[in-house]
Structure formats: C-alpha cells, structure tokens
Scaffold this active site. Structure first.
Site, PDB file in Angstrom:
ATOM      1  N   LYS A 124      44.161  46.171  26.007  1.00 21.08           N
ATOM      2  CA  LYS A 124      43.133  45.359  26.659  1.00 21.08           C
ATOM      3  C   LYS A 124      42.656  44.329  25.655  1.00 21.08           C
ATOM      4  O   LYS A 124      42.701  44.576  24.452  1.00 21.08           O
ATOM      5  CB  LYS A 124      41.947  46.230  27.077  1.00 21.08           C
ATOM      6  CG  LYS A 124      41.106  45.633  28.173  1.00 21.08           C
ATOM      7  CD  LYS A 124      41.668  45.973  29.541  1.00 21.08           C
ATOM      8  CE  LYS A 124      40.960  45.266  30.658  1.00 21.08           C
ATOM      9  NZ  LYS A 124      41.378  45.785  31.963  1.00 21.08           N
ATOM     10  N   ASP A 164      41.468  39.938  34.045  1.00 19.62           N
ATOM     11  CA  ASP A 164      40.421  40.932  34.302  1.00 19.62           C
ATOM     12  C   ASP A 164      39.198  40.087  34.667  1.00 19.62           C
ATOM     13  O   ASP A 164      39.353  38.923  35.083  1.00 19.62           O
ATOM     14  CB  ASP A 164      40.194  41.820  33.060  1.00 19.62           C
ATOM     15  CG  ASP A 164      39.343  43.060  33.348  1.00 19.62           C
ATOM     16  OD1 ASP A 164      39.878  44.032  33.877  1.00 19.62           O
ATOM     17  OD2 ASP A 164      38.130  43.050  33.051  1.00 19.62           O
TER      18      ASP A 164
HETATM   19  O1  2IT Z   1      41.955  46.823  34.693  1.00 20.84           O
HETATM   20  C1  2IT Z   1      43.115  46.506  35.015  1.00 20.84           C
HETATM   21  O2  2IT Z   1      43.946  47.359  35.337  1.00 20.84           O
HETATM   22  C2  2IT Z   1      43.466  45.092  35.012  1.00 20.84           C
HETATM   23  N1  2IT Z   1      42.609  44.269  34.703  1.00 20.84           N
HETATM   24  C3  2IT Z   1      44.871  44.650  35.329  1.00 20.84           C
HETATM   25  C4  2IT Z   1      45.748  44.762  34.142  1.00 20.84           C
HETATM   26  C5  2IT Z   1      47.135  44.203  34.317  1.00 20.84           C
HETATM   27  O3  2IT Z   1      47.872  44.217  33.309  1.00 20.84           O
HETATM   28  O4  2IT Z   1      47.509  43.769  35.401  1.00 20.84           O
END
Ligand code: 2IT
Length: 445
Positions: A124, A164
C-alpha cells in the site's frame, strides 16, 4: 510465547501506530490457535515475520502550485509481503495518510489478496496530499513528482500499485504517463488504467459490485436477498457508486450516502441518474455531499452526522477506516439491521464488531467484502500479460466466481453454528494460511 506476550511485543515496537496495531490485533485474535497448533509455523516464526513489512519507502514529493509556490508532501510505499506474488495494493492520497495508516492497509491487503485466489502479495502507498480545491494541473504535477521517485521501486513483476481514496482514473493516468516516460516501457505497472490503454472493463465498478455480491451471498445463507431491502451506504466515491448501481439492480433501495460534511437521506432511493450524479460530486474536488439536495430537493441533508442512525435492513460502510463505532453499531442493531458488509477497509471499530457479534447480526470485514476491487486489478494484470482484453461479461463472471469463493472460504473457516458465521475469523484464517504456508516453503527471507 502466548498470544498476549506476542501482542505486547508488537505494541512495544509500533507504539505510535494505533491503526496498524488495531489491524494486527484483529488478525492475531482470529488466527492464534491455528498458528500455535502448527509447530512448523511457530518454528519458522511466521507470526513475527508476517507483522513486519518487507520494506518501507518514504520520500519527499515537491511540487509547484498554480501560484508558483513550492509545496512539499510526504510519499510512501509499504511493501508488506511478497510470499504469494508481487506487492499489490492501492495508493491513497488524503491528508490523514501516515505510516500507521499505510501499514494497516498493507497488512490487511496481504490477507485480502490471498483471499482473492490470485497470485498477489500485499502493499500500500500514498501521500498526505489533499486534493481538495486543487486544479487539474496541480494534481498532475503532484502525481508526476510522486512517480519521479516511486518508479524506481515498482514494476509489473515487483510491485503494482492502483487507486484508493483520492486516487482514481485521472491520477492513475498521470502516474502511468510519467512511469512510461521515465522507463520508456509500456507495461502493466499500475491497475485501474483507462480502458483504451490497458485498463480492464469493470475495474471501476469492481469494488462496489464485489461487495454487493458478497452481501448477496451472506443474505443467501439465510434464504434472503436484496429484493425490497432498505440499504444505508456511507461515502460517495467509487465504492459507493458501484455498490449503489448493483444494489439497485438487485432490487434493494439505497437510502443514504455521506461525506465529511454529513449525510444525505433520500427515501425515494439513490437510483438511476442520481447514482451517476455521485461521479459529478466527486469530480468537483470539494469533498462534500450537501449539493445533492440542491439537485434533488426531495432528499434531506443532515449535517455533521453519520448515516447509521437511519433504520435499515442492510448497512454497508464504503468510506474510510473506523467510520462506524460502538454507538453506531448499537443504533443499527436496535433498529433491526440484519447484515453489515464492510466495504471500506477496517470501516468498523473492534467495539462495533463486538456489538454485531453479540446481537448475532451478520457482519463481514473489508478484507473479504471489498476484495473484488483488487481481484479485478489481478484480472487486469492477467489481461496485460496476455496483451488481450476480456469483455465486461467475462470479467464480471470471474468477479462473481471469486466473490462466491471468498464467501465459501469464510464460511468454511468461520462457521460457529448452524445459524451463524464468524466472517472475521473465517476471512483471517483463510487469508493467513495461504500466506503462511508460502512463507514456510520459501525459507527464512
Ligand atoms: O483497498 C484496496 O483493495 C484497493 N484500494 C485496491 C487495490 C488494488 O490493487 O486494486
């Protein structure tokens, strides 16, 4: 070592990271018995390693605003776990972003991605950048500066970021453009791309659609459905939008959305063109929902409150962590809610989850409910590798299968009795086992 001793060590090491500790504690509570009963896990100190990110990158993001002033933000990428695939997870641009929040999100992402059945590790990233009131040019220059550092840490087989909160199609476009320019490579290094340049159909809808498919499975375990149900949603971004579309299609009535300024109660239902209006609200860069009542005067705006005080059958938090607390949960339970499906990451506090558990209200956590977003990101990666695009129907079918499989995994690992499933425990155990076994196979790394 006992569970308590282990948790105390994690607390001592990360004492100023409340959100991260909250996420770890929930997982440890669910999986400790399974962990202790597997001597090879304990011998390999899987738990000690799984709570430590493989790598944390923190960097300066300087950019020039429209007035010519030099601004500085903080950028991060937390590469949490690569046992089952390249690091994968979104970028969040929001003033609340700090290391604790990104570590909690990266930790959760590891188990969520494991649940999707696709080969993706957990990561993340993001920044404390506040898009509120910024021009498109400012957002572009910020994204370009962010990528000028991030590019050296990511790649289609290394780390694949996505969106996100605060990062949607527009931002992914600016980030992708700069990555391509610096590397001179057109690759699937980001997901959530535009449909003409490598994006997957159904990715924008995927989180909300997937969450609704998951809630539909929860209801089906009680021979129930969305038909005729009143549904409260929070948020007004991408997740809320997708959920509202699918819930309406399945015969449910969405009666609330919300923003930092308060919530909207629309007893006629947030449906049809009103759902598309959410996209306009979001694109205005103001982060408020109040203008909804100017557009649709039959609806009410309740300033400064959360939507959980409204009587409903199904509640789905779709905004941000800890957006539903103990008092909110009591209001929902007393008003007869039957199903709470958390579409935001860690949307409910531990105290709220306990209220649902004690009242035998079906509750499922974000890492299971919202996994459809990252699942379709995984499908975007597959399509990019094949240099081929599936149709919307093909992607949606795969999404449905994945969400049904996640639901089954939660039930298999979390069944309490004939009438009740502990989805928190089920999701954590199922997600953990796959990652832990992969770590075991790969030695002490
Ligand atoms: O919290 C999540 O799963 C997302 N923001 C999507 C992450 C993604 O790699 O599509």
């Amino acid at each position: 070592m006992t569970k308590k001793e282990f948790m105390n060590e994690v607390i001592a090491k990360n004492s100023n990271e409340a959100e991260f500790l909250q996420a770890v504690e929930e997982v440890i509570d669910s999986v400790w018995d399974v962990y202790e009963n597997n001597p090879s896990f304990v011998e390999a100190n899987i738990m000690g390693r799984i709570v430590e990110p493989e790598r944390v990158i923190m960097f300066r993001v300087p950019w020039v605003n429209d007035k010519g002033e030099v601004n500085v933000n903080r950028g991060f990428r937390v590469e949490f776990n690569s046992a089952i695939g390249p690091y994968k997870g979104g970028l969040r641009f929001h003033p609340s972003v700090n290391l604790s929040i990104l570590k909690f999100l990266g930790f959760e992402q590891t188990f969520k991605n494991s649940l999707t059945t696709l080969p993706m590790g957990g990561g993340k990233g993001g920044s404390d950048f506040d898009a509120k009131g910024k021009s498109d040019g400012e957002i572009m220059r910020f994204c370009q500066s962010f990528m000028m550092e991030l590019f050296r840490h990511i790649g289609p087989n290394t780390d694949v970021p996505a969106g996100d909160i605060g990062v949607g199609g527009r931002e992914i476009g600016f980030l992708f453009g700069m990555y391509k320019k610096i590397r001179n490579e057109f690759t699937g290094v980001l997901t959530g791309k535009g449909r003409n340049w490598g994006g997957s159909l159904v990715r924008p809808e995927a989180t909300g659609f997937g969450a609704t498919y998951f809630a539909k499975s929860m209801l089906a375990t009680k021979n129930d459905s969305f038909e005729g149900k009143l549904v409260t949603l929070s948020g007004f971004g991408n997740v809320t939008w997708g959920a509202a579309l699918k819930i309406t299609e399945l015969g449910g009535k969405v009666i609330t959305i919300s923003g930092p300024d308060g919530y909207i109660l629309d007893e006629e239902g947030v449906s049809g063109e009103k759902i598309e209006y959410l996209l306009e609200l979001r694109a205005s860069n103001n982060d408020v929902v109040a203008p909804y009542v100017e557009e649709y005067p039959n609806a009410k705006f309740i300033p400064g409150k959360r939507p959980w005080e409204v009587k409903c059958d199904i509640a789905m938090p779709c905004a941000i962590q800890n957006e539903l607390d103990e008092d909110d949960a009591k209001l929902l339970a007393n008003n007869g809610v039957i199903c709470v499906a958390e579409a935001s990451n860690m949307g409910c506090t531990p105290e709220a989850i306990k209220v649902f558990f004690d009242a035998k209200v079906d509750f499922a956590p974000g890492k299971a409910v919202n996994a459809g977003g990252v699942a379709v990101s995984g499908l975007e990666m597959s399509q990019n590798s094949m240099r081929y695009n599936w149709t919307a129907e093909e992607v949606d079918e795969r999404l449905k299968t994945i969400m049904a499989d996640i639901h089954s995994a939660c039930v298999a690992n979390g069944r309490v009795d004939e009438n009740f499933v502990d989805y928190v425990k089920g999701a954590n155990i199922a997600g953990f086992l796959k990652v832990a076994n992969a770590m075991l196979d790969q030695g002490v790394v």
